[in-house]
Design an enzyme around this catalytic site. Structure first.
Site, PDB file in Angstrom:
ATOM      1  N   SER A  34       3.142  -3.631  -1.390  1.00  0.00           N
ATOM      2  CA  SER A  34       3.374  -4.380  -2.624  1.00  0.00           C
ATOM      3  C   SER A  34       2.734  -5.756  -2.470  1.00  0.00           C
ATOM      4  O   SER A  34       1.531  -5.850  -2.224  1.00  0.00           O
ATOM      5  CB  SER A  34       4.890  -4.472  -2.887  1.00  0.00           C
ATOM      6  OG  SER A  34       5.160  -5.139  -4.093  1.00  0.00           O
ATOM      7  N   HIS A  92       1.403  -1.542  -5.408  1.00  0.00           N
ATOM      8  CA  HIS A  92       1.976  -1.910  -6.704  1.00  0.00           C
ATOM      9  C   HIS A  92       0.986  -2.759  -7.484  1.00  0.00           C
ATOM     10  O   HIS A  92       0.506  -3.793  -6.995  1.00  0.00           O
ATOM     11  CB  HIS A  92       3.276  -2.692  -6.503  1.00  0.00           C
ATOM     12  CG  HIS A  92       4.413  -1.836  -6.044  1.00  0.00           C
ATOM     13  ND1 HIS A  92       5.540  -2.351  -5.438  1.00  0.00           N
ATOM     14  CD2 HIS A  92       4.611  -0.485  -6.090  1.00  0.00           C
ATOM     15  CE1 HIS A  92       6.377  -1.373  -5.145  1.00  0.00           C
ATOM     16  NE2 HIS A  92       5.829  -0.227  -5.531  1.00  0.00           N
ATOM     17  N   ASP A 142      11.030   0.037  -3.044  1.00  0.00           N
ATOM     18  CA  ASP A 142      10.250   1.233  -3.342  1.00  0.00           C
ATOM     19  C   ASP A 142       9.494   1.668  -2.089  1.00  0.00           C
ATOM     20  O   ASP A 142       8.753   0.887  -1.502  1.00  0.00           O
ATOM     21  CB  ASP A 142       9.260   0.944  -4.476  1.00  0.00           C
ATOM     22  CG  ASP A 142       8.465   2.177  -4.878  1.00  0.00           C
ATOM     23  OD1 ASP A 142       9.032   3.279  -4.816  1.00  0.00           O
ATOM     24  OD2 ASP A 142       7.280   2.018  -5.244  1.00  0.00           O
TER      25      ASP A 142
END
Length: 346
Positions: free
Chosen positions: A14, A41, A134
């Site tokens: 991310s 992401h 996540d």
């Protein structure tokens, strides 16, 4: 469920991920006998081709944006495009605009779960720098399916929250710094995995549910969810439908709705909190608009000489002002709490 599999490296990251990916892939040789699949992401307006071009400047591997139904090749890096999930079906890529998982699209968990389902112990899961959670459930799927789990040492990560969340929930096989991770991956893909792949039935079932929902845009049947999980009293913050607990006893809790949205416990709480805040902002705007209308009505009545009616509207507006100030205080306290939390995990 038993499946034959080939060597697969799946990487999730991310915030700070691009710099970490460049450093990691620079240390990987051009003849790597494995395919590399990446979920970073991205915002919906991000350019995956631009990021792939940047990766190509740092590695001898072939880097490309993943394409739907493309067959994977060794020594090749596939990056999920913006606003699309990346999954595996055997040795074929699925690039689909399915429901968000953990509030993200692309999301790390669907890729990791599908890799674990189809490739079991031949899967190597890697989590790099980032925020939130996540990828935690996906790493658990890989671990439970006999795969290898690798996480960037949080002290080496620009944003350590995501690696820390993985380490808090999973006993990973390797927690290392980026400068040695490349050589570690080369060693891991050369290790021989003997015997057939055994994937836990719940992982296989959820991977197939997600695959069906994301590729055909059809909702999951209630019977499928009832057979695979337990209905909860929670509502999906994305669509308002019911949520099912899909986790096996002793494993990380995970939820899924019939529309296909999926959450870890942490991402569900975050999504619910965001939904409440959005609702409060709407309520604040509505109250302010109502107060302005009452003040306008008061002024109009005053201009007509109806002082009694003007006073009544003015009193209602003042009462509305009290509610508005309470809501503003609540929202400001929520914002301060979010900033403090980001400071703790960042």
């Amino acid at each position: 469920m038993e499946r034959k599999a080939t060597k697969i490296i799946v990487i999730g990251t991310s915030a700070g991920g691009m710099q970490a990916l460049c450093k990691l892939l620079a240390a990987v040789p051009e003849n790597l006998p494995a395919s590399v699949l990446i979920v970073q992401h991205l915002s919906t307006d991000s350019s995956a081709p631009f990021l792939v071009n940047r990766l190509n400047q740092f590695t001898k591997l072939t880097c490309k944006v993943a394409r739907h139904e493309e067959k994977i090749e060794p020594a090749t890096v596939y990056m999920a495009p913006a606003d699309r999930h990346l999954l595996l079906r055997d040795n074929e890529l699925l690039v689909v605009r399915g429901p968000r998982e953990n509030q993200f699209r692309p999301s790390i968990d669907p890729l990791f779960r599908s890799a674990a389902a189809y490739h079991g112990p031949n899967t190597i899961g890697v989590i790099l720098t980032g925020f939130m959670s996540d990828g935690v459930l996906g790493m658990e799927c890989i671990s439970r399916s006999g795969g290898t789990t690798v996480v960037q040492d949080p002290s080496d990560a620009e944003f350590p929250a995501l690696p820390l969340n993985v380490l808090r929930h999973i006993a990973v096989d390797h927690a290392v710094e980026l400068n040695i991770m490349g050589n570690l991956l080369v060693e891991l893909v050369q290790e021989h995995v003997s015997g057939s792949v055994t994937v836990p039935s719940d992982i296989w079932a959820e991977a197939k549910i997600a695959e069906k929902v994301m590729t055909s845009s059809t909702m999951t049947s209630i019977n499928e969810l009832e057979n695979s999980g337990e209905r909860t009293s929670y509502s999906c913050p994305e669509c308002g439908g019911g949520l099912w607990d899909m986790s096996e006893e002793g494993n990380i809790t995970r939820y899924r709705c019939h529309s296909g949205h999926a959450f870890s416990r942490e991402s569900l709480l975050t999504s619910m909190t965001n939904h409440v805040e959005e609702t409060l902002w709407v309520a604040l705007r509505t109250l302010e608009e109502r107060r302005n209308i009452l003040l306008n009505m008061s002024q109009n009545e005053s201009n007509k000489g109806n002082r009694r009616w003007a006073t009544m509207q003015e009193e209602k507006a003042e009462e509305m002002k009290v509610h508005i100030e309470r809501l503003r205080l609540l929202l400001s306290q929520s914002a301060l709490s979010d900033d403090e939390q980001m400071g703790e995990v960042g």
